[in-house]
Scaffold this motif. Structure first.
Motif, PDB file in Angstrom:
ATOM      1  N   PHE A  22      40.025  74.596  71.778  1.00 43.92           N
ATOM      2  CA  PHE A  22      39.402  75.384  73.040  1.00 43.92           C
ATOM      3  C   PHE A  22      38.079  75.709  72.759  1.00 43.92           C
ATOM      4  O   PHE A  22      37.347  76.383  73.361  1.00 43.92           O
ATOM      5  CB  PHE A  22      40.313  76.437  73.185  1.00 43.92           C
ATOM      6  CG  PHE A  22      41.617  76.511  73.674  1.00 43.92           C
ATOM      7  CD1 PHE A  22      42.131  75.642  74.623  1.00 43.92           C
ATOM      8  CD2 PHE A  22      42.705  76.832  72.812  1.00 43.92           C
ATOM      9  CE1 PHE A  22      43.438  75.434  75.154  1.00 43.92           C
ATOM     10  CE2 PHE A  22      44.238  76.472  73.114  1.00 43.92           C
ATOM     11  CZ  PHE A  22      44.478  75.737  74.275  1.00 43.92           C
ATOM     12  N   GLY A  23      37.620  75.395  71.328  1.00 49.25           N
ATOM     13  CA  GLY A  23      36.292  75.866  70.960  1.00 49.25           C
ATOM     14  C   GLY A  23      36.193  77.355  70.433  1.00 49.25           C
ATOM     15  O   GLY A  23      35.034  77.703  70.529  1.00 49.25           O
ATOM     16  N   PHE A  24      37.297  78.008  70.443  1.00 52.46           N
ATOM     17  CA  PHE A  24      37.167  79.450  70.017  1.00 52.46           C
ATOM     18  C   PHE A  24      37.049  79.359  68.553  1.00 52.46           C
ATOM     19  O   PHE A  24      38.139  79.165  67.697  1.00 52.46           O
ATOM     20  CB  PHE A  24      38.566  79.957  70.400  1.00 52.46           C
ATOM     21  CG  PHE A  24      38.886  80.406  71.938  1.00 52.46           C
ATOM     22  CD1 PHE A  24      37.846  80.011  72.783  1.00 52.46           C
ATOM     23  CD2 PHE A  24      39.711  80.660  72.227  1.00 52.46           C
ATOM     24  CE1 PHE A  24      37.866  80.156  74.081  1.00 52.46           C
ATOM     25  CE2 PHE A  24      40.122  80.783  73.850  1.00 52.46           C
ATOM     26  CZ  PHE A  24      39.167  80.568  74.537  1.00 52.46           C
ATOM     27  N   GLY A  25      35.853  79.646  67.873  1.00 51.36           N
ATOM     28  CA  GLY A  25      35.883  79.642  66.541  1.00 51.36           C
ATOM     29  C   GLY A  25      36.321  80.803  65.846  1.00 51.36           C
ATOM     30  O   GLY A  25      36.451  80.835  64.543  1.00 51.36           O
ATOM     31  N   GLY A  26      36.915  81.712  66.473  1.00 51.59           N
ATOM     32  CA  GLY A  26      37.492  82.709  66.109  1.00 51.59           C
ATOM     33  C   GLY A  26      37.468  83.969  66.741  1.00 51.59           C
ATOM     34  O   GLY A  26      38.431  84.893  66.913  1.00 51.59           O
ATOM     35  N   GLY A  27      36.437  84.424  67.651  1.00 49.71           N
ATOM     36  CA  GLY A  27      36.439  85.745  68.393  1.00 49.71           C
ATOM     37  C   GLY A  27      37.587  86.295  69.071  1.00 49.71           C
ATOM     38  O   GLY A  27      37.954  87.073  68.893  1.00 49.71           O
ATOM     39  N   PHE A  28      38.125  85.277  69.944  1.00 49.43           N
ATOM     40  CA  PHE A  28      39.109  86.012  70.767  1.00 49.43           C
ATOM     41  C   PHE A  28      40.378  86.281  69.997  1.00 49.43           C
ATOM     42  O   PHE A  28      41.259  87.023  70.473  1.00 49.43           O
ATOM     43  CB  PHE A  28      39.448  84.919  71.922  1.00 49.43           C
ATOM     44  CG  PHE A  28      38.370  85.184  73.031  1.00 49.43           C
ATOM     45  CD1 PHE A  28      38.022  86.297  73.800  1.00 49.43           C
ATOM     46  CD2 PHE A  28      37.406  84.152  73.115  1.00 49.43           C
ATOM     47  CE1 PHE A  28      37.097  86.474  74.854  1.00 49.43           C
ATOM     48  CE2 PHE A  28      36.327  83.996  74.180  1.00 49.43           C
ATOM     49  CZ  PHE A  28      36.219  85.301  74.889  1.00 49.43           C
ATOM     50  N   ILE A  29      40.600  85.644  68.979  1.00 50.76           N
ATOM     51  CA  ILE A  29      41.971  85.815  68.263  1.00 50.76           C
ATOM     52  C   ILE A  29      41.673  86.911  67.241  1.00 50.76           C
ATOM     53  O   ILE A  29      42.313  87.742  66.806  1.00 50.76           O
ATOM     54  CB  ILE A  29      42.543  84.459  67.731  1.00 50.76           C
ATOM     55  CG1 ILE A  29      42.426  83.351  68.616  1.00 50.76           C
ATOM     56  CG2 ILE A  29      43.515  84.735  66.886  1.00 50.76           C
ATOM     57  CD1 ILE A  29      43.620  83.741  69.921  1.00 50.76           C
ATOM     58  N   ILE A  30      40.445  86.621  66.403  1.00 51.90           N
ATOM     59  CA  ILE A  30      40.084  87.495  65.379  1.00 51.90           C
ATOM     60  C   ILE A  30      39.597  88.734  65.586  1.00 51.90           C
ATOM     61  O   ILE A  30      40.215  89.760  64.946  1.00 51.90           O
ATOM     62  CB  ILE A  30      39.015  86.745  64.426  1.00 51.90           C
ATOM     63  CG1 ILE A  30      39.557  85.418  63.927  1.00 51.90           C
ATOM     64  CG2 ILE A  30      38.504  87.702  63.329  1.00 51.90           C
ATOM     65  CD1 ILE A  30      38.374  84.687  62.845  1.00 51.90           C
ATOM     66  N   VAL A  31      38.942  89.034  66.745  1.00 47.17           N
ATOM     67  CA  VAL A  31      38.622  90.282  67.097  1.00 47.17           C
ATOM     68  C   VAL A  31      39.750  91.204  67.433  1.00 47.17           C
ATOM     69  O   VAL A  31      39.694  92.589  66.829  1.00 47.17           O
ATOM     70  CB  VAL A  31      37.593  90.428  68.216  1.00 47.17           C
ATOM     71  CG1 VAL A  31      37.332  91.951  68.792  1.00 47.17           C
ATOM     72  CG2 VAL A  31      36.413  89.868  67.746  1.00 47.17           C
ATOM     73  N   PRO A  32      40.742  91.029  67.917  1.00 47.19           N
ATOM     74  CA  PRO A  32      41.830  91.949  68.591  1.00 47.19           C
ATOM     75  C   PRO A  32      42.890  92.081  67.090  1.00 47.19           C
ATOM     76  O   PRO A  32      43.050  93.107  66.785  1.00 47.19           O
ATOM     77  CB  PRO A  32      42.584  91.245  69.131  1.00 47.19           C
ATOM     78  CG  PRO A  32      41.708  90.274  70.184  1.00 47.19           C
ATOM     79  CD  PRO A  32      40.853  89.927  69.140  1.00 47.19           C
ATOM     80  N   VAL A  33      42.887  91.179  66.067  1.00 42.79           N
ATOM     81  CA  VAL A  33      43.637  91.087  65.136  1.00 42.79           C
ATOM     82  C   VAL A  33      43.013  92.037  64.135  1.00 42.79           C
ATOM     83  O   VAL A  33      43.405  92.823  63.189  1.00 42.79           O
ATOM     84  CB  VAL A  33      43.791  89.642  64.565  1.00 42.79           C
ATOM     85  CG1 VAL A  33      44.607  89.903  63.306  1.00 42.79           C
ATOM     86  CG2 VAL A  33      44.801  88.886  65.488  1.00 42.79           C
ATOM     87  N   VAL A  34      41.828  91.742  63.655  1.00 40.51           N
ATOM     88  CA  VAL A  34      40.832  92.386  62.591  1.00 40.51           C
ATOM     89  C   VAL A  34      40.732  94.084  63.348  1.00 40.51           C
ATOM     90  O   VAL A  34      40.873  95.097  62.256  1.00 40.51           O
ATOM     91  CB  VAL A  34      39.650  91.740  62.441  1.00 40.51           C
ATOM     92  CG1 VAL A  34      38.923  92.856  61.246  1.00 40.51           C
ATOM     93  CG2 VAL A  34      39.940  90.542  61.898  1.00 40.51           C
ATOM     94  N   PHE A  35      40.740  94.405  64.546  1.00 41.99           N
ATOM     95  CA  PHE A  35      40.498  95.693  64.844  1.00 41.99           C
ATOM     96  C   PHE A  35      41.816  96.204  64.705  1.00 41.99           C
ATOM     97  O   PHE A  35      41.710  97.323  64.170  1.00 41.99           O
ATOM     98  CB  PHE A  35      40.377  95.607  66.832  1.00 41.99           C
ATOM     99  CG  PHE A  35      40.164  96.935  67.099  1.00 41.99           C
ATOM    100  CD1 PHE A  35      39.191  97.703  67.114  1.00 41.99           C
ATOM    101  CD2 PHE A  35      41.685  97.446  67.676  1.00 41.99           C
ATOM    102  CE1 PHE A  35      39.180  99.014  67.476  1.00 41.99           C
ATOM    103  CE2 PHE A  35      41.397  98.695  68.288  1.00 41.99           C
ATOM    104  CZ  PHE A  35      40.319  99.498  68.193  1.00 41.99           C
ATOM    105  N   GLY A  36      42.951  95.511  64.877  1.00 40.47           N
ATOM    106  CA  GLY A  36      44.320  96.210  64.630  1.00 40.47           C
ATOM    107  C   GLY A  36      44.592  96.691  63.160  1.00 40.47           C
ATOM    108  O   GLY A  36      45.048  97.700  62.958  1.00 40.47           O
TER     109      GLY A  36
END
Length: 267
Positions: A22-36
């Motif tokens: 999908f071209g998601f280098g990380g943002g949409f997965i990483i941001v919620p996880v790291v935030f948590g």
């Protein structure tokens, strides 16, 4: 601590898959996880740390995926330039603005950004119903210049790499999902580099060991332990997924991330 590492490792693996497909280098997965993870441990500057760490991981993920996809012939120079240069300019502006934004504001803007993207892609023609596979109309001057600056600024501000803007843009120009997603990776690199540089030089409210500015190096390393091996494996299935199924899966993933961010906002 072990639980946090295993959670990050698992989501790092998922990030490797989304980077290639999908071209998601990380943002949409990483941001919620790291935030948590950060909110549950140190709790300080959780959203700033999540965005900053996301951009740092994105440098490695997007670069690795770019080399893999370049060998497959999916990258199109006519769509990379001059868009990539203007994205880089916007990325610097967005990253600087993000360091001054309140943590709660970043969280709410991230949610709004996701919601608008999902609705636009689902309802406006050209994303789900793109049947002109391989057409690939060149980008106009406005889309490459002003659009590039806007993409870079928003992506860097929210730590999402820009794929959620570049993929729909290229999709509506006639590119199949596999090619649009592949193009998102090189276009995310300037966002990741500019954002990481600014965030690494910033001064967090409460500095913690293992952090470089707002970037949590230890968290980033755990995520990369999962993402890099899965990038190598997932690149073998690119192009084998039916185009419409690929597009629907893209939106479904955005919906899941939106739900995760709304839940963390309410907790």
């Amino acid at each position: 601590m072990l639980v946090s590492f295993l959670v990050l490792l698992g989501f790092g693996c998922l990030t490797g898959v989304t980077t290639v497909l999908f071209g998601f280098g990380g943002g949409f997965i990483i941001v919620p996880v790291v935030f948590g993870v950060v909110a549950a441990t140190t709790g300080a500057d959780a959203m700033h740390t999540a965005v900053a760490t996301s951009t740092a991981v994105m440098i490695v993920n997007a670069t690795t995926a770019t080399f893999a996809q370049a060998r497959s012939g999916r990258l199109r120079k006519a769509h990379l330039h001059p868009l990539i240069e203007f994205i880089a300019l916007g990325a610097v502006l967005g990253a600087v603005a993000a360091t001054w934004a309140p943590d709660s504001a970043l969280h709410l803007l991230f949610i709004a950004y996701l919601a608008i993207t999902i609705v636009d892609s689902a309802l406006r023609r050209g994303f789900l119903d793109n049947a002109r596979e391989g057409a690939g109309e060149p980008l106009g001057k406005v889309a490459s210049t002003a659009g590039g600056v806007g993409i870079g600024a928003v992506a860097s501000f929210l730590g999402v790499g820009g794929s959620v803007l570049t993929v729909p843009l290229l999709r509506r120009r006639g590119l199949p999902m596999a090619d649009a997603a592949a193009m998102a990776n090189p276009l995310s690199i300037p966002v990741a580099v500019a954002g990481t540089a600014v965030y690494a030089l910033a001064t967090p409210t409460t500095p913690y060991p293992g952090q470089l500015g707002h970037v949590n190096v230890l968290v980033g390393a755990a995520l990369l332990c999962g993402s890099l091996p899965t990038i190598a494996v997932t690149k073998r299935v690119v192009g084998k997924i039916p185009d419409r199924v690929h597009a629907i899966a893209y939106l479904a993933l955005l919906v899941l991330v939106l739900v995760a961010m709304v839940v963390t906002a309410l907790v």
